[in-house]
Design an enzyme around this catalytic site. Structure first.
Site, PDB file in Angstrom:
ATOM      1  N   ILE A 148      -1.351   0.177 -15.438  1.00  0.00           N
ATOM      2  CA  ILE A 148      -1.828   1.512 -15.131  1.00  0.00           C
ATOM      3  C   ILE A 148      -2.405   1.604 -13.709  1.00  0.00           C
ATOM      4  CG2 ILE A 148      -2.412   2.116 -17.502  1.00  0.00           C
ATOM      5  CD1 ILE A 148      -5.277   1.207 -16.909  1.00  0.00           C
ATOM      6  N   CYS A 150      -2.364   8.788  -8.347  1.00  0.00           N
ATOM      7  CA  CYS A 150      -3.551   8.470  -7.549  1.00  0.00           C
ATOM      8  C   CYS A 150      -4.637   9.509  -7.772  1.00  0.00           C
ATOM      9  CB  CYS A 150      -3.215   8.434  -6.067  1.00  0.00           C
ATOM     10  SG  CYS A 150      -4.650   7.986  -5.078  1.00  0.00           S
ATOM     11  N   GLY A 207     -10.417  -3.020 -12.059  1.00  0.00           N
ATOM     12  CA  GLY A 207     -11.120  -4.268 -12.332  1.00  0.00           C
ATOM     13  C   GLY A 207     -11.196  -4.595 -13.813  1.00  0.00           C
ATOM     14  N   LYS A 258       0.834  -1.197   0.000  1.00  0.00           N
ATOM     15  CA  LYS A 258       0.000   0.000   0.000  1.00  0.00           C
ATOM     16  C   LYS A 258       0.869   1.247   0.000  1.00  0.00           C
ATOM     17  CE  LYS A 258      -3.722   2.520   0.606  1.00  0.00           C
ATOM     18  NZ  LYS A 258      -4.522   2.742  -0.609  1.00  0.00           N
ATOM     19  N   GLY A 306      -7.189  -5.126 -14.117  1.00  0.00           N
ATOM     20  CA  GLY A 306      -8.280  -6.071 -14.368  1.00  0.00           C
ATOM     21  C   GLY A 306      -7.890  -7.520 -14.508  1.00  0.00           C
ATOM     22  N   LEU A 315      -5.498   6.954   0.288  1.00  0.00           N
ATOM     23  CA  LEU A 315      -4.153   6.640   0.742  1.00  0.00           C
ATOM     24  C   LEU A 315      -3.987   6.574   2.255  1.00  0.00           C
ATOM     25  CD1 LEU A 315      -2.379   8.433  -2.097  1.00  0.00           C
ATOM     26  CD2 LEU A 315      -1.821   6.147  -1.339  1.00  0.00           C
TER      27      LEU A 315
HETATM   28  C1  LIG Z   1      -8.686  -0.225  -3.013  1.00  0.00           C
HETATM   29  C2  LIG Z   1      -7.535   0.171  -3.875  1.00  0.00           C
HETATM   30  C3  LIG Z   1      -6.460   0.881  -3.348  1.00  0.00           C
HETATM   31  C4  LIG Z   1      -5.392   1.264  -4.149  1.00  0.00           C
HETATM   32  N1  LIG Z   1      -4.336   1.929  -3.596  1.00  0.00           N
HETATM   33  C5  LIG Z   1      -3.240   2.225  -4.376  1.00  0.00           C
HETATM   34  C6  LIG Z   1      -2.076   2.833  -3.815  1.00  0.00           C
HETATM   35  O1  LIG Z   1      -1.994   3.065  -2.614  1.00  0.00           O
HETATM   36  N2  LIG Z   1      -1.034   3.142  -4.635  1.00  0.00           N
HETATM   37  C7  LIG Z   1      -1.079   2.865  -5.985  1.00  0.00           C
HETATM   38  O2  LIG Z   1      -0.117   3.137  -6.693  1.00  0.00           O
HETATM   39  N3  LIG Z   1      -2.160   2.264  -6.529  1.00  0.00           N
HETATM   40  C8  LIG Z   1      -3.242   1.934  -5.771  1.00  0.00           C
HETATM   41  N4  LIG Z   1      -4.336   1.313  -6.336  1.00  0.00           N
HETATM   42  C9  LIG Z   1      -4.323   0.993  -7.785  1.00  0.00           C
HETATM   43  C10 LIG Z   1      -3.916  -0.450  -8.034  1.00  0.00           C
HETATM   44  O3  LIG Z   1      -2.632  -0.704  -7.558  1.00  0.00           O
HETATM   45  C11 LIG Z   1      -4.012  -0.801  -9.519  1.00  0.00           C
HETATM   46  O4  LIG Z   1      -3.151   0.041 -10.225  1.00  0.00           O
HETATM   47  C12 LIG Z   1      -5.426  -0.639 -10.076  1.00  0.00           C
HETATM   48  O5  LIG Z   1      -6.365  -1.076  -9.117  1.00  0.00           O
HETATM   49  C13 LIG Z   1      -5.638  -1.380 -11.384  1.00  0.00           C
HETATM   50  O6  LIG Z   1      -5.496  -2.778 -11.235  1.00  0.00           O
HETATM   51  P1  LIG Z   1      -6.746  -3.773 -11.012  1.00  0.00           P
HETATM   52  O7  LIG Z   1      -7.732  -3.454 -12.075  1.00  0.00           O
HETATM   53  O8  LIG Z   1      -6.180  -5.156 -11.135  1.00  0.00           O
HETATM   54  O9  LIG Z   1      -7.284  -3.506  -9.656  1.00  0.00           O
HETATM   55  C14 LIG Z   1      -5.409   0.934  -5.533  1.00  0.00           C
HETATM   56  C15 LIG Z   1      -6.486   0.221  -6.062  1.00  0.00           C
HETATM   57  C16 LIG Z   1      -7.544  -0.169  -5.266  1.00  0.00           C
HETATM   58  C17 LIG Z   1      -8.669  -0.935  -5.883  1.00  0.00           C
END
Ligand SMILES: Cc1cc2nc3c(=O)[nH]c(=O)nc-3n(C[C@H](O)[C@H](O)[C@H](O)COP(=O)(O)O)c2cc1C
Ligand SMILES: Cc1cc2nc3c(=O)[nH]c(=O)nc-3n(C[C@H](O)[C@H](O)[C@H](O)COP(=O)(O)OP(=O)(O)OC[C@H]3O[C@@H](n4cnc5c(N)ncnc54)[C@H](O)[C@@H]3O)c2cc1C
Ligand SMILES: Cc1cc2nc3c(=O)[nH]c(=O)nc-3n(C[C@H](O)[C@H](O)[C@H](O)COP(=O)(O)OP(=O)(O)OC[C@H]3O[C@@H](n4cnc5c(N)ncnc54)[C@H](O)[C@@H]3O)c2cc1C
Ligand SMILES: Cc1cc2nc3c(=O)[nH]c(=O)nc-3n(C[C@H](O)[C@H](O)[C@H](O)COP(=O)(O)O)c2cc1C
Ligand code: FES
Ligand code: FES
Lengths: 271, 308, 308, 271
Positions: free
Chosen positions: B194, B133, B220, B48, B247, B76
């Site tokens: 991304i 972010c 997602g 995180k 996703g 964050l």
């Molecule tokens: C609940 C949540 C918290 C996230 N927190 C961070 C973060 O602290 N720092 C960051 O770079 N990305 C953060 N992300 C983005 C994810 O690391 C990732 O880039 C994004 O969710 C796309 O991937 P996914 O579709 O597999 O979830 C967060 C995503 C989610 C869903």
């Protein structure tokens, strides 16, 4: 220790008031579950149900002895709960649980009187409470069961058999007293206590707020089961937070419902 | 694991035991997943986002499901670099996890401060700068949308660490190759793409946004085709390794990102649905390669054949 | 229809009988839907993009479903302005449809040519300039990503028509308010947003993109939260009406776009699934308002209450 | 005139080889459907199945007389067909059809010999062909039914009862001749003709290409049922195009499978 299982739907029953009872073949979770704990339910493929949904473990099957299955009781609100109504016996679900901190009885001591307060589907965690409680404690338990109308009052016959006393309340007066569940609760709290008392409440936010106020004003210990939108259920997403009443510092403003809760002491959180 | 080679290199000599990592913010500090998942089996864990000081995050509701996706506005929330260093990192080391620290700040000095505070620690494989972010007022997207600011932050951090430096980009720009090149010219060893897209859901009965903050970041499977297209563009345009994110829920999705040019991938939101998923994808990727006679997973990287 | 007022105004005095239109490229020339849907009941029909000459479009495959979305790379196959004028428009007039002509070109002169060729025709309610198609080599996104080019095209077309002029924007930019303002300063009477996002899906067994063209445009419910956020931003930033587009499948979705500031909406991909949908949404929107005591649908426009 | 209906699933049966037969309560579509036409199937809510899928109308129920229901026969390939296997009797689907241009018999004249060529699931449109054909024409019909292995040959017994002749071919030789379906077809085409002949083919692209070549080289009329990814099925999305053999102009390079097809004269298109 939570288990992540594939569980089969064993049966589904419509209870009325838009509510359903679903039985799941999940003995390892059933054996561990304590009242107020919950499970996360989805389909096995994350692509089909990206965000699982939380439901209280409502009841164990069979009623006594080693549990073989568990039941949840749920109300249809949106897409996922509607989808759940379509699960036939045999459907495989991805089930994670038991999760979170359930209810606890501060003084399990002889004589503690337990007041359960349930609004609508908020009755869900209480069958398990009575199953785990044992005869004696169940006998000292009163359930205040409230809802908009008689159809919203769940499992009334089941509760009547197992609970010292059941007080029904409906807003339209179609069953029990007319009004809100906080009416008879306040009356009971203002009556001279027989001994130690504790209030355990589950239901909509406005009800929880009202119950918390009643109890805090009278210094009666009170536990609230809270709900918040959840993505994981095991403390990782930080999505399910609620505000603390008295944060320890600027950076401790929130607690996670899934891990620190869902059951909180009413003095801890702002419902 | 079969004799198929699963190792990948993601810049500055860093070798990961396999290309399946978990994405920042979707795997907590790793420890929440320990009951379900062998942390040491993963290619890496991106923790995180860590900021110089602890952050409380945004008021709830912070989440809402959308069609095949999820919006989040966590804001964050994190324990801050000091508690991360003393409380979380030692445990992650114990578990044998390959740790990538995601770094977040409002301004250049914040990024530098976090990296500096951790530079002497052992058990950190790389730093990932979150310049993308959408859920905070300052920093984040403001930096992530400006090539100049990206280069500046990257270069400043580059000066205080000898570790591999990854830069995580936002998809919400006109030309992601521009921001990618800015990060590389600032000294990035790899690019993570991304992060989420800014989105909103309204409760039409109350007439309010469902998220307290109004908007959140969309993640997602819904965004996977967009992420694949962006990784494909950037991987052909830059010389550093690209880490594909967006996703992923199955081994097919992992292979898809590799084929368009990702050297490794990060699994995000799907970890919440299935806490054992990432470790299972490592095994399934191995089996996928085995079944198709792929001797080394690196053969897949960029192996897309263009039509025509 | 109940006495609830469903009419909306979308610039330059144009009054639509209700705020539910169909999106360009997803409703053919309207006539394909005639067996399923009363064309005259709709707020309007935006026809498939028309170019100066007929276009053959891209080789197949042109479509692929994605999680809660669809990628398309049709490549603006269309009959060209002349056949549209002589073969399609007269039939649409006969059906009493409110017709909006979506215009596409490679360069400024193309847009001007199409509009000029149709300016004298009756039965056209407005022109919509497609400055945002991701599926063609020239024009489209190149214009749509540059505020200067947007202003230029808009201003050039503005000179040759006295009809309402809508400009359709791409979401794939760093700051959509900038492109929106460029269109307004060029003389746009309304803005349509959004067009599709560039995306890609790979067939991992053949190692080729599923679409022959490689990339396509992502539409459908997957992108709705992104569209809602963009409409919300633009509607607060500009003075002209905004028409919301992206992933609409239900009356809830229509209301969501109105609440964040759209004056009208366009239903897209969902028309393919359910050719009677758009006309049904008109009735359902009326019933939705009725049930909630909304006397005029315009009360909903921008009625979002912000949290905090 | 295509109908857009809500239809209930009446029964589902697994046929083997990853194929299923699904019966749908859709009399208005069944009455109109001609062999080679198709339906688009999805769930009623577009949000659940954004892109419907095309399936040939395979068979009418009952076998003769006024149709009350229709059947499709489908093979599981990806997400949607897998989802379809889960539809239980009673599930409501959104069904649009009949769509497209089906097979036609150029000279319905006495004596025309019909050669049906089916590869795997490509057998799907031919039961309806035989049902609509009448006894006489069916008697003059030969079905060349090919597949990888014996499990891929669908509805063999049903075809044997209704078709003049059935020639089975499998690549592994587990049923009928070993080889490709084009083998015995070529042999038949090279034998002296009894009269007029027409070839109707449905199956994978490489098979269709081979069949088209055989027929074009011998000047035998040939119709091909083509597949392409579809979003609408009624001519609006322009997604389902295939290339013409002889485009009329630069801008007429493509035809729509859903509207101008799915059945084309082999001289019209490049399969
Ligand atoms: C609940 C949540 C918290 C996230 N927190 C961070 C973060 O602290 N720092 C960051 O770079 N990305 C953060 N992300 C983005 C994810 O690391 C990732 O880039 C994004 O969710 C796309 O991937 P996914 O579709 O597999 O979830 C967060 C995503 C989610 C869903
Ligand atoms: C610890 C806990 C125990 C619960 N126990 C029960 C129970 O026993 N029976 C029961 O009927 N309901 C229970 N709920 C509520 C239940 O989870 C929601 O009703 C359900 O998630 C609604 O999903 P939906 O898709 O049908 O509705 P949606 O359309 O998604 O939303 C309807 C409402 O459900 C709530 N909700 C939506 N998504 C989530 C989520 N991811 N997590 C939590 N809440 C959400 C929101 O308040 C929302 O307004 C519990 C919730 C929690 C947190
Ligand atoms: C006119 C016509 C009639 C058909 N009749 C039958 C039939 O009777 N029985 C049968 O089993 N199959 C039939 N098909 C093929 C069937 O539509 C596909 O197998 C099905 O769409 C696959 O969906 P999926 O989600 O399971 O697979 P996916 O994972 O989506 O794709 C698997 C394959 O299916 C095809 N496909 C995917 N999406 C579409 C789409 N929208 N339209 C068309 N093809 C698509 C592609 O070739 C793809 O490679 C027919 C197709 C057409 C065009
Ligand atoms: C098959 C297809 C063809 C399209 N063709 C055009 C077009 O010609 N001109 C245009 O401006 N937009 C075109 N679009 C974009 C849509 O009008 C709409 O902006 C987009 O699909 C988002 O809406 P939706 O999610 O409701 O589909 C097309 C979209 C699809 C799916
Ligand atoms: S639901 Fe994820 S932290 Fe509570
Ligand atoms: S499927 Fe839409 S035009 Fe053929």
């Amino acid at each position: 220790m939570p288990q992540d299982l594939r569980a089969r739907v064993l049966e589904q029953e419509e209870l009325g008031g838009g509510c359903f009872r679903m039985r799941l073949d999940a003995a390892p979770i059933a054996r561990e579950a304590r009242a107020g704990q919950f499970v996360m339910i989805g389909l096995p493929d994350p692509a089909e149900t990206l965000v699982r949904r939380p439901f209280s473990v409502a009841r164990l099957v069979p009623d006594t002895g080693e549990p073989e299955a568990l039941e949840i009781v749920y109300k249809v609100y949106g897409r996922r709960t509607r989808q759940m109504t379509r699960f036939r016996p045999g459907t495989e679900v991805a089930l994670l649980g038991p999760l979170g901190r359930g209810f606890w009885i501060p003084g399990e001591a002889e004589g503690t009187e337990v007041l359960l307060v349930a609004g609508g589907i908020g009755a869900a965690p209480f069958p398990l409470f009575l199953q785990r409680a044992g005869k004696d404690l169940a006998g000292r338990t009163t359930l205040f069961l409230g809802g908009g109308t008689r159809d919203d009052l769940l499992l009334v016959d089941w509760f009547r058999e197992r609970c010292g006393e059941v007080v029904l309340v409906t807003e339209d007066g179609s069953a029990g007293e007319r009004g809100l569940v906080t009416g008879p609760l306040a009356a009971r709290l203002d009556a001279p206590p027989r001994g130690e008392r504790v209030v355990l409440a589950c239901g909509p936010r406005p009800m929880l707020r009202a119950v918390a106020e009643l109890c805090l004003a009278r210094d009666v210990p009170c536990q609230l089961s809270l709900e918040e939108r959840m993505a994981c259920g095991f403390g990782a997403c930080l999505g399910c937070v609620v505000e603390r009443r008295h944060p320890e510092g600027e950076f401790d403003r929130y607690v996670r419902v899934c891990t620190e809760g869902p059951v909180f002491d009413a003095r801890e959180v702002l419902p | 694991m079969s004799p198929i080679r699963m190792q990948v290199k993601v810049g500055r000599g860093l070798v990961l035991r396999n290309p399946v990592l978990t994405a920042s913010g979707t795997f907590g500090y790793g420890l929440e997943f320990e009951p379900f998942c062998d942390l040491a089996a993963l290619g890496g864990i991106v923790v995180k986002g860590i900021s110089p000081r602890p952050r409380a995050g945004n008021p709830p509701p912070r989440l809402v499901e959308t069609p095949c996706g999820m919006l989040n506005a966590i804001g964050l929330q994190n324990v801050g670099v000091e508690r991360f260093r003393t409380e979380k990192l030692p445990l992650l080391r114990e578990h044998g996890a390959t740790v990538v620290v995601n770094v977040y700040g409002h301004e250049v000095a914040d990024y530098v401060a976090v990296v500096r505070a951790l530079e002497e620690e052992t058990g950190i494989a790389a730093f990932e700068l979150n310049l993308s972010c959408p859920n905070v007022k300052e920093g984040g997207l403001e930096i992530g949308r400006s090539p100049r600011a990206i280069r500046e932050v990257t270069a400043a951090v580059r000066e205080v660490t000898s570790r591999p430096l990854w830069v995580k980009l936002t998809p919400a720009v006109t030309d992601i190759v521009e921001t990618a090149e800015a990060a590389v010219s600032g000294g990035a060893d790899a690019l993570s793409l991304i992060n989420t897209f800014p989105g909103m859901v309204v409760d039409v009965e109350t007439r309010r946004p469902v998220l307290h903050r109004g908007t959140g970041g969309l993640s997602g499977p819904a965004i996977r085709p967009l992420a694949v297209a962006l990784v494909h563009r950037v991987a052909r345009a830059v010389d550093v390794p690209v880490i594909g994110i967006g996703g992923i829920t199955s081994v097919r999705d992992v292979v898809e990102f590799l084929l368009v040019g990702a050297t490794a991938v990060q699994v995000g939101t799907a970890n919440f649905h299935d806490p054992a998923l990432a470790a299972r994808l490592v095994r399934e990727l191995d089996a996928w390669c085995e079944a198709r006679g792929v001797a080394d997973v690196r053969e897949l990287v960029g192996a897309l054949e263009e039509n025509r």
